[in-house]
Design an enzyme around this catalytic site. Sequence first.
Site, short mmCIF file in Angstrom:
data_model
loop_
_atom_site.label_atom_id
_atom_site.label_comp_id
_atom_site.label_asym_id
_atom_site.label_seq_id
_atom_site.Cartn_x
_atom_site.Cartn_y
_atom_site.Cartn_z
N LYS A 24 0.86 -1.18 0.00
CA LYS A 24 0.00 0.00 0.00
C LYS A 24 0.90 1.23 0.00
O LYS A 24 1.41 1.64 1.04
CB LYS A 24 -0.92 0.06 1.23
CG LYS A 24 -1.98 1.19 1.08
CD LYS A 24 -2.52 1.68 2.41
CE LYS A 24 -1.68 2.78 3.01
NZ LYS A 24 -1.67 4.06 2.21
N GLU B 167 9.86 2.17 10.56
CA GLU B 167 10.80 3.29 10.43
C GLU B 167 9.96 4.54 10.53
O GLU B 167 9.16 4.85 9.64
CB GLU B 167 11.56 3.19 9.11
CG GLU B 167 12.77 4.09 9.04
CD GLU B 167 12.47 5.38 8.30
OE1 GLU B 167 12.25 6.40 9.00
OE2 GLU B 167 12.44 5.37 7.07
N CYS C 140 13.00 11.86 7.15
CA CYS C 140 12.89 11.53 8.57
C CYS C 140 14.23 11.57 9.29
O CYS C 140 14.28 11.74 10.51
CB CYS C 140 12.24 10.16 8.74
SG CYS C 140 12.97 8.91 7.67
#
Length: 478
Positions: free
Chosen positions: A173, A248, A282
């Site tokens: 997805k 993560e 990130c």
Amino acid sequence: MTISDNLSRFYINGEWVAPLGGGRLGVENPATEEIVAEVALGTVEDADRAIAAARAAFAGFAATPAPERLALLRRILDAYRDRAEDFAQAFTTEMGAPLAFSREAQVWAGDAHIEATIEAAERFTWEEMRGTTLVMREAIGVAGLITPWNWPMNQIACKVAPAIAAGCTMVLKPSEIAPLSGILFAEIMAAAGVPAGVFNLVNGTGPEVGARLSSHPDIDFVSFTGSTRAGIEVARNAAPTVKRVAQELGGKSPNIILASADLEAAVAGGVEGCFGNSGQSCDAPTRMFVPRAVHSQALEIARAAAEAMVTGDPLADATTLGPVISRTQWDKIQALIEAGIAEGATLVTGGTGRPEGLNRGWFVKPTVFGDVTHDMTIAREEIFGPVLSILPYDSEEEAIIQANDSVYGLAAYVQGAPDHANAVARRLRAGQVQINYPDWDLHAPFGGYRQSGNGREYADWGIHDFTEVKALVGHGGA
């Protein structure tokens, strides 16, 4: 770019199929605020159909010899390279990434991860004897893969490639916000001849398709990349079936500039690292710690580096910063910049609103704050935009303590004389510590401490996450 006809369909069991229900979502080009396509949104029933296909294909694919899976990965890499420019155009359309960055970083990341996984799989130890016990690594099962919008191919490739190497089947997805590149990836999987049911793709939202993947009893493993908030929901959904979850998540990475560092290079490099991908990484080094004695110099270096950034049309050759992904993200960043000003940080450059000359698109002024204290909102919360906080420190010990005092622990950075920097790096509580801005190492483990997640990705580290360990005790006995 030419928009794929497959945006209205899902790739399930080796075929492009119509959704069983659900709605549609417009795909916005964040540089223009124009809707450029519509993507079908899947339902629980669509997810179930894909999971059933992956489950049916698992036993056969898991039994495929490792060299055959390796050959499949090589075909996938060839198919990916054949569509490289299509991927670049997709990233620029759905993310607003400057076209040069799309080609040189975003496309490259997918290519490099598949290649690194191939190299790791070539030397991976699937079986070993320990005394009379045979220790085996075998495919964990059916994997649910949930990937973000900020580095689409980086995250898709570093999940799909090790899953294939390990013999897993999967349902992907991708982010519904940036789905064009995910559809292209499904097309290259079909072109490479991936067996039916091994790879399946269903677009949809996290609360619908993502929740189904993370809770379904026929999913054995969930690999998720996204926000810490969403990661908590994934873990909750997975708990009743005790499935393994690798995550993560967010980050607020410190960058300690030591007294032994080349200040000009260290600060300028930190600005570039923070602002890359419009600050939407990130592991971006968003908290820069500098000795108080050189704080004012550091601010001027950072000002010059930030003001040299060219924000604007992603198709223009001179552009180095594109927009952020959406109005929602833009509003969040504006609120955090306002918080920095209100809490007394020094606004060195940038600030609220769009850059001069830009009246549409979700563009953010490259922003640098100085005199930031450890308790300020901009030093604690992940901003996910081109905003750098510079914190002066009086002692190295103070910098290390504050760098570690975060709910996150994805990455950290240290700049200085090698021996000095290495000693400090050992004390930082993060999954990956980068010393003096090294080249990206695709064979290094990537993942975080604390609320930045668990598990490790990249190369053989990723393959390990997609395997179970089995011991045949007495295998070598008489």
